[in-house]
Design an enzyme around this catalytic site. Structure first.
Site, PDB file in Angstrom:
ATOM      1  CB  CYS A  44      -0.920  -0.023   1.216  1.00 30.27           C
ATOM      2  SG  CYS A  44      -1.808   1.505   1.526  1.00 30.27           S
ATOM      3  CB  CYS A  50       0.257   2.042   4.052  1.00 33.50           C
ATOM      4  SG  CYS A  50      -1.409   1.368   3.863  1.00 33.50           S
TER       5      CYS A  50
END
Length: 290
Positions: free
Chosen positions: A40, A43
């Site tokens: 991700c 993230c």
């Protein structure tokens, strides 16, 4: 993206330690749970910001990082539908959350909202003083509380209560008027406005002379309004409402509809679910529809 445990307040969490390090720990201080995954990209942008802020908040908050790929049970339990997803736990439950990457300013606001205000202990002392009838002491304590946190709403409204108790009604109203519209406790703010309106009607003395005037002349509507306000000051709500209602029954237009306005202020003060309010709303409707 690093997931190394950097301190006691930035930790890696999985199914086996979730209860201890998130649920149980959140009874002692707020816990931010960062659901992320190695693939991700957002993230990778968010987690370092969270880690830096957790370190800055130094012991007042914990950051728990959960790899959602490795812990699908936790992701399902807490309905994580997109990552990064940050859930704030306090008292063992989720109290707030967001998905995606927030700017640092919004992250700080999110975290600040979870922390107890430094003004809270003084506010509690002030409310205890007010309950004892020590309004001046309560006002001073609330001033001290707001010096620590000028935006702490309970202390702002508690200060208004102290001003009302001291009959400093103009100051109390000015403090309410200065609040931003988005202030959270709109119901309590409305009640405080109603208390000010009711207090402004209260006559000097105990009002007994107005009761005597009514006995001599039941059509003395000014005396009825003053007696209603005096009864409200004694928290004789039924008596206060009955006198205001009688003004409406006898002359709806008296003093620019003062009887109805007095009743509406009393309704706002007690709240729409109060039994007396429900009763006198019906009585008022009947009087207006005669």
């Amino acid at each position: 993206m690093s997931v190394d445990v950097t301190s006691a307040d930035v930790i890696e969490v999985h199914l086996t330690n979730f209860q201890r390090d998130v649920i149980d720990a959140s009874h002692r201080k707020p816990v931010l749970v960062d659901f992320w995954a190695p693939w991700c990209q957002p993230c990778r942008a968010l987690t370092p910001k969270l880690e830096a802020l957790a370190a800055e908040y130094a012991g007042r908050m914990r950051l728990a990082k959960i790899n959602s790929d490795d812990n699908p049970e936790l992701a399902r339990r807490f309905q994580v539908r997109g990552i990064p997803n940050v859930k704030a736990f306090s008292g063992g439950v989720v109290v707030d959350e967001f998905t995606g990457v927030l700017p640092e300013r919004e992250l700080r606001l999110f975290m600040d909202a979870l922390l107890p205000s430094p003004a809270e202990p003084l506010h509690e002392q002030a409310q205890a003083a007010l309950a004892r009838g020590e309004a001046m002491a309560a006002l001073a304590l609330h001033d001290d509380a707001l010096a620590l946190d000028a935006r702490f709403e309970p202390a702002i409204l508690g200060r208004v209560e102290a001003l009302i108790a001291l009959a400093r009604l103009d100051e109390a109203q000015a403090a309410l008027d200065a609040l931003p519209y988005e202030q959270e406790d709109r119901a309590r703010i409305g009640t405080l406005y109603a208390r000010i309106a009711v207090a402004r009607r209260q006559p000097d003395g105990d009002g007994e002379d107005y009761a005597a005037r009514i006995a001599r002349n039941p059509a003395d509507l000014a005396a009825r309004l003053a007696w209603s306000a005096a009864l409200a000051a004694r928290e004789d709500w039924a008596g206060a409402m009955e006198q205001a209602l009688e003004v409406v029954r006898r002359d709806r237009a008296f003093d620019d509809d003062a009887g109805r306005r007095a009743l509406l202020d009393l309704f706002a003060l007690l709240g729409g679910n109060h039994e007396l309010v429900r009763h006198y709303r019906r009585e008022l409707a009947a009087a207006l529809n005669r």
